[in-house]
Motif scaffolding. Structure first.
Motif, PDB file in Angstrom:
ATOM      1  N   GLU A  33      -1.966 -11.026  14.426  1.00 22.31           N
ATOM      2  CA  GLU A  33      -0.845 -10.553  13.309  1.00 22.31           C
ATOM      3  C   GLU A  33      -1.466  -9.846  12.087  1.00 22.31           C
ATOM      4  OE1 GLU A  33       2.638  -9.408  11.869  1.00 22.31           O
ATOM      5  OE2 GLU A  33       2.152  -9.983  13.756  1.00 22.31           O
ATOM      6  N   GLU A  34      -2.496 -10.433  11.680  1.00 24.19           N
ATOM      7  CA  GLU A  34      -3.243 -10.079  10.377  1.00 24.19           C
ATOM      8  C   GLU A  34      -3.887  -8.560  10.865  1.00 24.19           C
ATOM      9  OE1 GLU A  34      -6.151 -12.625   9.340  1.00 24.19           O
ATOM     10  OE2 GLU A  34      -4.702 -14.547   8.598  1.00 24.19           O
ATOM     11  N   LEU A  35      -4.338  -8.509  11.879  1.00 25.11           N
ATOM     12  CA  LEU A  35      -5.002  -7.245  12.324  1.00 25.11           C
ATOM     13  C   LEU A  35      -3.874  -6.050  12.354  1.00 25.11           C
ATOM     14  CD1 LEU A  35      -7.739  -7.771  14.842  1.00 25.11           C
ATOM     15  CD2 LEU A  35      -7.989  -6.953  12.686  1.00 25.11           C
ATOM     16  N   GLU A  39      -3.877  -2.680  10.330  1.00 27.01           N
ATOM     17  CA  GLU A  39      -3.731  -1.334  10.882  1.00 27.01           C
ATOM     18  C   GLU A  39      -2.502  -0.385  10.234  1.00 27.01           C
ATOM     19  OE1 GLU A  39      -3.248  -2.649  14.960  1.00 27.01           O
ATOM     20  OE2 GLU A  39      -5.481  -2.491  15.451  1.00 27.01           O
ATOM     21  N   ARG A  40      -1.320  -1.232  10.125  1.00 28.11           N
ATOM     22  CA  ARG A  40      -0.196  -0.651   9.378  1.00 28.11           C
ATOM     23  C   ARG A  40      -0.539   0.061   8.185  1.00 28.11           C
ATOM     24  NH1 ARG A  40       2.748  -4.761  12.172  1.00 28.11           N
ATOM     25  NH2 ARG A  40       2.907  -5.839  10.206  1.00 28.11           N
ATOM     26  N   VAL A  41      -1.136  -0.893   7.187  1.00 25.51           N
ATOM     27  CA  VAL A  41      -1.486  -0.534   5.887  1.00 25.51           C
ATOM     28  C   VAL A  41      -2.473   0.923   6.090  1.00 25.51           C
ATOM     29  CG1 VAL A  41      -2.860  -1.285   4.079  1.00 25.51           C
ATOM     30  CG2 VAL A  41      -1.063  -2.651   4.968  1.00 25.51           C
ATOM     31  N   LEU A  45      -2.067   4.352   4.409  1.00 23.97           N
ATOM     32  CA  LEU A  45      -2.999   5.155   3.576  1.00 23.97           C
ATOM     33  C   LEU A  45      -3.737   6.443   4.067  1.00 23.97           C
ATOM     34  CD1 LEU A  45      -4.801   1.696   2.319  1.00 23.97           C
ATOM     35  CD2 LEU A  45      -3.383   3.084   0.979  1.00 23.97           C
ATOM     36  N   SER A  46      -3.743   6.414   5.455  1.00 23.61           N
ATOM     37  CA  SER A  46      -4.228   7.660   5.906  1.00 23.61           C
ATOM     38  C   SER A  46      -3.383   8.806   5.723  1.00 23.61           C
ATOM     39  CB  SER A  46      -4.874   7.390   7.278  1.00 23.61           C
ATOM     40  OG  SER A  46      -5.922   6.351   7.440  1.00 23.61           O
ATOM     41  N   GLU A  47      -2.140   8.362   6.010  1.00 20.66           N
ATOM     42  CA  GLU A  47      -1.035   9.262   6.015  1.00 20.66           C
ATOM     43  C   GLU A  47      -0.908   9.916   4.596  1.00 20.66           C
ATOM     44  OE1 GLU A  47       2.276   7.179   7.634  1.00 20.66           O
ATOM     45  OE2 GLU A  47       1.573   7.322   9.588  1.00 20.66           O
ATOM     46  N   GLN A  48      -0.866   9.150   3.492  1.00 20.66           N
ATOM     47  CA  GLN A  48      -0.779   9.256   2.131  1.00 20.66           C
ATOM     48  C   GLN A  48      -1.858  10.207   1.708  1.00 20.66           C
ATOM     49  OE1 GLN A  48      -0.497   5.695   0.279  1.00 20.66           O
ATOM     50  NE2 GLN A  48       1.795   5.426   0.523  1.00 20.66           N
ATOM     51  N   GLU A  49      -3.106   9.793   2.058  1.00 24.36           N
ATOM     52  CA  GLU A  49      -4.318  10.653   1.823  1.00 24.36           C
ATOM     53  C   GLU A  49      -4.093  12.030   2.302  1.00 24.36           C
ATOM     54  OE1 GLU A  49      -8.626  10.259   3.400  1.00 24.36           O
ATOM     55  OE2 GLU A  49      -8.158   8.958   1.655  1.00 24.36           O
TER      56      GLU A  49
END
Length: 61
Positions: A33-35, A39-41, A45-49
């Motif tokens: 679940e942590e992973l 992954e979602r974060v 972040l990649s999308e925002q970048e």
């Protein structure tokens, strides 16, 4: 040692093993679940970048 005693002893061993495995499974589930959250974060972040880079590319310099 009688067969019943052997069976009771083996049942106790299996109960201990089941408890240990249940704890391990809970730890694995928590880590998975942590992973998934990480992954979602990272994906966001990649999308925002990428969006920021696209906006920067459209600006005159």
């Amino acid at each position: 040692m009688s067969s019943l005693e052997q069976m009771a002893g083996r049942r106790a061993e299996l109960d201990e093993l089941a408890e240990s495995l249940a704890k391990q499974l809970a730890e694995v589930d928590a880590e998975r679940e942590e992973l998934a959250v990480a992954e979602r974060v990272l994906r966001r972040l990649s999308e925002q970048e990428a969006e920021a880079a696209g906006q920067d590319a459209g600006l005159p310099q």
